[in-house]
Design an enzyme around this catalytic site. Sequence first.
Site, PDB file in Angstrom:
ATOM      1  N   GLY A 187       0.838  -1.358  -0.084  1.00 22.22           N
ATOM      2  CA  GLY A 187      -0.126   0.067   0.164  1.00 22.22           C
ATOM      3  C   GLY A 187       0.958   1.261  -0.001  1.00 22.22           C
ATOM      4  O   GLY A 187       2.095   1.204   0.117  1.00 22.22           O
ATOM      5  N   ASP A 243       8.388   5.516   8.359  1.00 24.52           N
ATOM      6  CA  ASP A 243       8.070   6.628   8.865  1.00 24.52           C
ATOM      7  C   ASP A 243       7.199   7.547   7.757  1.00 24.52           C
ATOM      8  O   ASP A 243       6.626   8.890   8.179  1.00 24.52           O
ATOM      9  CB  ASP A 243       9.193   7.518   9.273  1.00 24.52           C
ATOM     10  CG  ASP A 243      10.145   7.729   8.044  1.00 24.52           C
ATOM     11  OD1 ASP A 243       9.876   7.228   6.966  1.00 24.52           O
ATOM     12  OD2 ASP A 243      11.309   8.361   8.419  1.00 24.52           O
ATOM     13  N   GLY A 244       6.846   7.156   6.646  1.00 22.26           N
ATOM     14  CA  GLY A 244       6.193   7.834   5.620  1.00 22.26           C
ATOM     15  C   GLY A 244       6.802   9.066   5.195  1.00 22.26           C
ATOM     16  O   GLY A 244       6.165   9.726   4.389  1.00 22.26           O
ATOM     17  N   ARG A 302       3.740  13.929  -7.237  1.00 21.92           N
ATOM     18  CA  ARG A 302       3.798  13.131  -8.180  1.00 21.92           C
ATOM     19  C   ARG A 302       2.233  13.108  -9.140  1.00 21.92           C
ATOM     20  O   ARG A 302       1.427  13.424  -8.349  1.00 21.92           O
ATOM     21  CB  ARG A 302       4.051  11.659  -8.095  1.00 21.92           C
ATOM     22  CG  ARG A 302       5.463  11.330  -7.511  1.00 21.92           C
ATOM     23  CD  ARG A 302       5.539   9.899  -7.206  1.00 21.92           C
ATOM     24  NE  ARG A 302       4.874   8.895  -6.716  1.00 21.92           N
ATOM     25  CZ  ARG A 302       5.181   7.744  -6.486  1.00 21.92           C
ATOM     26  NH1 ARG A 302       6.150   7.289  -7.029  1.00 21.92           N
ATOM     27  NH2 ARG A 302       4.259   6.736  -6.261  1.00 21.92           N
ATOM     28  N   ASP A 358       4.301  -4.422  -7.240  1.00 21.31           N
ATOM     29  CA  ASP A 358       3.718  -3.352  -6.774  1.00 21.31           C
ATOM     30  C   ASP A 358       4.569  -1.986  -7.564  1.00 21.31           C
ATOM     31  O   ASP A 358       3.967  -0.964  -7.240  1.00 21.31           O
ATOM     32  CB  ASP A 358       4.047  -3.166  -5.253  1.00 21.31           C
ATOM     33  CG  ASP A 358       5.481  -3.242  -4.790  1.00 21.31           C
ATOM     34  OD1 ASP A 358       6.085  -4.422  -4.987  1.00 21.31           O
ATOM     35  OD2 ASP A 358       5.932  -2.259  -4.179  1.00 21.31           O
TER      36      ASP A 358
HETATM   37  P1  AMP Z   1       9.012   0.627  -2.639  1.00 22.97           P
HETATM   38  O1  AMP Z   1      10.373  -0.231  -2.381  1.00 22.97           O
HETATM   39  O2  AMP Z   1       9.464   2.183  -2.590  1.00 22.97           O
HETATM   40  O3  AMP Z   1       8.458   0.376  -3.576  1.00 22.97           O
HETATM   41  O4  AMP Z   1       8.220   0.441  -1.437  1.00 22.97           O
HETATM   42  C1  AMP Z   1       7.607  -0.667  -0.945  1.00 22.97           C
HETATM   43  C2  AMP Z   1       6.448  -0.404   0.134  1.00 22.97           C
HETATM   44  O5  AMP Z   1       7.004   0.232   1.189  1.00 22.97           O
HETATM   45  C3  AMP Z   1       5.310   0.348  -0.448  1.00 22.97           C
HETATM   46  O6  AMP Z   1       4.315   0.170   0.227  1.00 22.97           O
HETATM   47  C4  AMP Z   1       5.768   1.722   0.188  1.00 22.97           C
HETATM   48  O7  AMP Z   1       4.708   2.764   0.240  1.00 22.97           O
HETATM   49  C5  AMP Z   1       6.345   1.247   1.551  1.00 22.97           C
HETATM   50  N1  AMP Z   1       7.418   2.268   1.767  1.00 22.97           N
HETATM   51  C6  AMP Z   1       8.685   2.615   1.488  1.00 22.97           C
HETATM   52  N2  AMP Z   1       9.233   3.452   1.805  1.00 22.97           N
HETATM   53  C7  AMP Z   1       8.627   3.890   2.983  1.00 22.97           C
HETATM   54  C8  AMP Z   1       8.500   4.789   4.310  1.00 22.97           C
HETATM   55  N3  AMP Z   1       9.497   5.685   4.371  1.00 22.97           N
HETATM   56  N4  AMP Z   1       7.488   5.140   5.008  1.00 22.97           N
HETATM   57  C9  AMP Z   1       6.524   4.213   4.758  1.00 22.97           C
HETATM   58  N5  AMP Z   1       6.299   3.375   3.910  1.00 22.97           N
HETATM   59  C10 AMP Z   1       7.234   3.046   3.020  1.00 22.97           C
HETATM   60 MG    MG Z   2       6.978   0.959  -4.718  1.00 21.41          MG
END
Ligand code: AMP
Ligand code: MG
Length: 513
Positions: free
Chosen positions: A98, A133-134, A191, A268
């Site tokens: 998500g 941490d979002g 974005r 994803d």
């Molecule tokens: P990604 O590797 O960027 O494709 O992220 C995989 C998942 O981790 C997705 O659900 C992202 O929204 C979540 N995610 C990545 N970095 C963060 C972050 N700093 N805080 C919260 N969720 C994260």
């Molecule tokens: Mg991603």
Amino acid sequence: MEFAHRYVNALPGDTSKDNRRREITGAAWSLVHPETVRDPKLLSWSPELAADLGLPDGWEQSTDWLAWLSGNAVPPGAMPYAMNYGGHQFGNWAGQLGDGRAINLGEIQDSSGVWQTLQLKGAGPTPYSRTADGRAVLRSSIREFLCSEAMHHLGIPTTRALSLVDTGDQVVRDMFYDGRAAPEPGAIVCRVAPSFLRFGNFQIHAARKEKDLLAQLVRWTIEEYYPDIDADAPDAPLHLVQSVLERTAALVADWMRVGFVHGVLNTDNMSVLGLTIDYGPYGWVDHFDPDFTPNTTDAHSRRYVFGNQPRVAHWNVAQFAQALLPLTDDVEGLQALVDTFPRVFSSAYESRMAAKLGLETLEDASLIKDLFDWMQDIETDWTLFFRGLMEIDPDDPRATLLDHAFYSPPRLDQLETIQAWLTRWAEATLEEGDFHDARMERMAAANPWFIPRNYLVFEAIEAAEKGTIEPLDALFEAARRPYEVHEDLEHFAARRPDWARVQPGASMLSCSS
Ligand code: AMP
Ligand code: MG
């Protein structure tokens, strides 16, 4: 600017606004709220995208816009939400992922009437944030901002980036996963895309056996984004798979054309619209190397290296098809469709490779294969080679004109190989009747002069972290017209310097962002 809530209105969601991390079932989205930041500053923005969106003059000076783009205020009429999706990470089903740090504000209509979703990446936690941490750091936000727009101007489907905001807050990251966590400047990218739907948005409902929700999502996707498909027809899911497959194949063929390595092709990170999405540890091949990946997290399994992208895209499309299986009885039809991927990809790829060589058609595919063989043997810069080929006269093909594309001077036997290949290329060109202008046009449109090389972006990030934004501005300038020669920026079209061959932050990146 008027917001619509088409996605939220069309599909069931979770309206609790409780940001606590949790599993969200029976819902395609969750209402959330951005968290405020300390001292936002607009570092860069895309004038072309702002114009496409019909933003008012002077928007980039406006305190309202700064507040909206930093999450310090929600624009009137927006209803922020995070999307629910899952995914396969490095080949394994990872369950719910998500939008863990991406907050959608809603959709606005652009100047051609297309609905575009605005999304803040790094604007704070959501129920999908798991242990993170979002937030997002400046270095990864610069990389996303710059490359989204570069990709667009390269003519390759992608999510866009409107703005890059420095939040004034620090974010702690362990950049190399070695226990040396340190604070870094935080940032937010806005974005923009018609939709951020990923393969994983479908997979999550299939995995949870939420068949009605899955059917609703498929119907919405077809009606909104694939209107040529009859959503009521029993074979609608197959048509959707076919369309997604075609766009995915074309996208990956385009990446291969310009030497782009996505780095993390988890399901994803695969757009159902065939857009490049989620710029993480991506990179560009400098010297042609099918085994190259900048992603240190993948250094061992090498699943997402440059040359493996077509195979992985095929595997990902198969996962997407599998997610739609509950909606069709035609299992064999679906499988047969998935099996067409290699053929569809090859055709997309060969037409692009022909254009790179200046040929109308690639009569003899061994011309490409043999080129790749010697390119690998004689470290050859992908971008410089093809621009160099534009300078070569098929009536008098001379390998010496390619000198600047080699990372070390070729040996005599290697020179002979290059010369022999060039002679074959010249013959193929002359056989087509060499209409010089048409050939140059084809080559100039397929072979960028500028790509945002890993080390250039690394240098721009180092400067920006010290408060100097000009190097980023200069890269952005070239990225906005990548097929033109920028004489004042000649050093952008040079071989990667030796120091950058193995350089953390340039040719070696982790998923930490
Ligand atoms: P990604 O590797 O960027 O494709 O992220 C995989 C998942 O981790 C997705 O659900 C992202 O929204 C979540 N995610 C990545 N970095 C963060 C972050 N700093 N805080 C919260 N969720 C994260
Ligand atoms: Mg991603």
